[in-house]
Design a protein around this motif. Structure first.
Motif, PDB file in Angstrom:
ATOM      1  N   THR A 197       0.817  -1.218   0.000  1.00 52.94           N
ATOM      2  CA  THR A 197       0.000   0.000   0.000  1.00 52.94           C
ATOM      3  C   THR A 197       0.851   1.270   0.000  1.00 52.94           C
ATOM      4  OG1 THR A 197      -0.129  -0.061   2.420  1.00 52.94           O
ATOM      5  CG2 THR A 197      -1.904  -1.124   1.188  1.00 52.94           C
ATOM      6  N   TYR A 220      -1.701   4.145  -0.929  1.00 54.71           N
ATOM      7  CA  TYR A 220      -3.110   3.792  -1.125  1.00 54.71           C
ATOM      8  C   TYR A 220      -3.791   3.793   0.244  1.00 54.71           C
ATOM      9  CZ  TYR A 220      -1.974   2.257  -5.873  1.00 54.71           C
ATOM     10  OH  TYR A 220      -1.569   2.217  -7.187  1.00 54.71           O
ATOM     11  N   ARG A 268     -10.055   2.409  -5.573  1.00 56.01           N
ATOM     12  CA  ARG A 268      -8.889   2.694  -4.744  1.00 56.01           C
ATOM     13  C   ARG A 268      -8.673   4.200  -4.648  1.00 56.01           C
ATOM     14  NH1 ARG A 268      -4.690  -1.481  -7.724  1.00 56.01           N
ATOM     15  NH2 ARG A 268      -5.512  -3.443  -6.872  1.00 56.01           N
ATOM     16  N   ARG A 269      -8.100   4.625  -3.526  1.00 54.81           N
ATOM     17  CA  ARG A 269      -7.779   6.037  -3.340  1.00 54.81           C
ATOM     18  C   ARG A 269      -6.264   6.171  -3.233  1.00 54.81           C
ATOM     19  NH1 ARG A 269     -11.261   7.816   1.671  1.00 54.81           N
ATOM     20  NH2 ARG A 269     -10.689   5.699   2.310  1.00 54.81           N
ATOM     21  N   MET A 270      -5.693   6.974  -4.140  1.00 57.57           N
ATOM     22  CA  MET A 270      -4.241   7.128  -4.229  1.00 57.57           C
ATOM     23  C   MET A 270      -3.831   8.544  -3.850  1.00 57.57           C
ATOM     24  SD  MET A 270      -3.606   5.389  -7.966  1.00 57.57           S
ATOM     25  CE  MET A 270      -1.867   5.809  -7.952  1.00 57.57           C
ATOM     26  N   SER A 325      -0.027   0.055  -9.321  1.00 62.51           N
ATOM     27  CA  SER A 325      -1.410  -0.393  -9.443  1.00 62.51           C
ATOM     28  C   SER A 325      -1.528  -1.898  -9.626  1.00 62.51           C
ATOM     29  CB  SER A 325      -2.079   0.329 -10.619  1.00 62.51           C
ATOM     30  OG  SER A 325      -3.459   0.085 -10.643  1.00 62.51           O
ATOM     31  N   LYS A 364      -4.489  -5.562  -3.489  1.00 60.60           N
ATOM     32  CA  LYS A 364      -4.434  -4.728  -2.290  1.00 60.60           C
ATOM     33  C   LYS A 364      -5.729  -4.935  -1.506  1.00 60.60           C
ATOM     34  CE  LYS A 364      -1.524  -1.308  -4.587  1.00 60.60           C
ATOM     35  NZ  LYS A 364      -1.182  -2.230  -5.684  1.00 60.60           N
ATOM     36  N   CYS A 389      -7.298  -2.227   0.645  1.00 64.35           N
ATOM     37  CA  CYS A 389      -7.717  -0.978   0.014  1.00 64.35           C
ATOM     38  C   CYS A 389      -8.943  -1.150  -0.863  1.00 64.35           C
ATOM     39  CB  CYS A 389      -6.565  -0.425  -0.839  1.00 64.35           C
ATOM     40  SG  CYS A 389      -5.017  -0.218   0.053  1.00 64.35           S
TER      41      CYS A 389
END
Length: 377
Positions: free
Chosen positions: A194, A240, A251-253, A369, A373, A376
């Motif tokens: 992450t 992440y 997902r939030r990056m 990516s 994950k 996440c």
């Protein structure tokens, strides 16, 4: 006769190798030829080199300028590279005439891969994945379709080091090691996959110091050559966010990057530093993924990739600039997409990037990516 042979063939010397002969050479020999060295096993005539280096500056500049303007796309653009391989003087003139991707929108030399992308329109690339060897290949797209072979740019391979994962990034698809001359950087992740750190083999700005952590060193010894740094330079981090509640959504990056500096031109003088992200040495920029919208009819999260992504995947994302609270007056533009990545086939993905990101940085971000994950998603 082709431009390459017109400029490089000369009385008493042998012709440069053809593309077929280049493929039969060792990777090290191909790199030496690409850097302007002689063909292995052959000796150049000093008199010949002297004659070509003493060509009138006006004539030399005119020749390189015509080649640069006429051969604007790969594979024809290799003629520009061959001009830079004639001798040092030709190389210097070619480097002065050929503009960076920021101003030309073209990738010509390996150094272009660490220079900012175009300001107005993104450079369109694609990534091919080989699951069996855990290898990823970055290509420059030559057409608007997904069927062309592309121009090879970079390769990366995933390695496991205990609980950590590393991606070694190289200019040579057959030589993926930190000790290689083709090594350009690496990507390192934590145990959960992450948090990632991007390392460059070259300093991102004057005065930058290599990372002091043991895992960031290229070699076991302290120094193998004064010209080769034994360490890597940290240029960015990608994280992440955890999804502990398992709520629906992508997902939030969040990316913090030390982008390559952009030298201002006369056309840029009217623009402030906040309108030219990454233009100041040592000042990082912050990127985040663009928030998708929920499509009630399709029952899925959607982003407008303008036809560049055709397969729904949790890996797909778009990155935009965000405001850095620590930088007074800093501006974020959450509409202009600086990097987008998405799936178009089982093992094929598109990657479009623009200023202030370089191809190397964009490739490293996209590599984060890949992989599951669970925390996440």
């Amino acid at each position: 006769m082709s431009l390459r042979r017109t400029f490089l063939s000369r009385k008493g010397s042998k012709k440069p190798p053809t593309e077929g002969e280049m493929e039969t050479l060792d990777p090290s020999d191909r790199r030496r030829i690409g850097a302007g060295d002689a063909v292995p096993g052959e000796e150049s005539d000093p008199g010949d080199q002297d004659r070509w280096s003493k060509m009138l500056p006006e004539l030399l500049g005119e020749i390189v300028q015509r080649v640069e303007s006429s051969e604007d796309r790969w594979p024809l653009r290799k003629d520009v590279v061959f001009c830079a391989c004639v001798c040092k003087r030709w190389r210097d003139v070619t480097k002065e005439i050929v503009k960076s991707p920021l101003h030309s929108g073209k990738i010509t030399f390996p150094s272009s891969l660490k220079q900012p992308g175009p300001r107005d329109l993104p450079l369109q690339c694609f990534i091919k994945r080989n699951k069996k060897t855990s290898t990823f290949y970055l290509y420059l797209g030559l057409t608007q379709t997904f069927a062309d072979k592309g121009k090879f740019l970079l390769a990366a391979r995933r390695f496991r080091h205990g609980a950590h994962t590393e991606y070694i990034i190289s200019l040579d698809a057959d030589d993926l090691s930190q000790g290689s001359n083709a090594y350009v950087g690496k990507l390192s992740s934590d145990f959960l996959g992450t948090k990632f750190t991007i390392y460059d083999c070259q300093p991102p700005y004057d005065g930058a110091k290599p990372s002091s952590s043991r895992s960031s060193r290229r070699f076991a010894s302290k120094q193998i050559s004064p010209q080769v740094s034994a360490g890597n330079f940290e240029i960015g981090q990608v994280s992440y966010k955890f999804n502990l509640l398992k709520s629906r959504g992508p997902r939030r990056m969040l990316c913090t990057l030390q982008c390559p500096s952009t030298k201002q031109t006369p056309d840029d003088k009217h623009k402030s530093n906040s309108e030219l992200p990454g233009s100041s040495d040592g000042v990082p920029i912050i990127l985040k993924n663009k928030t998708p919208r929920w499509h009630e009819h399709l029952q899925c999260w959607c982003l407008n990739f303008h036809g560049r992504v055709t397969v729904a995947s949790v890996k797909n994302f778009q990155l935009v600039a965000t405001v850095d609270p620590s930088q007074p007056g800093g501006k974020g533009d959450e509409e202009t997409v600086l990097l987008q990545f998405g799936k178009v086939g089982d093992d094929m993905f598109t990657m479009d990037y623009r200023q202030p990101l370089s191809a190397f940085q964009a490739f490293a971000i996209c590599l984060t990516s890949f992989g599951t994950k669970l925390a996440c998603e």
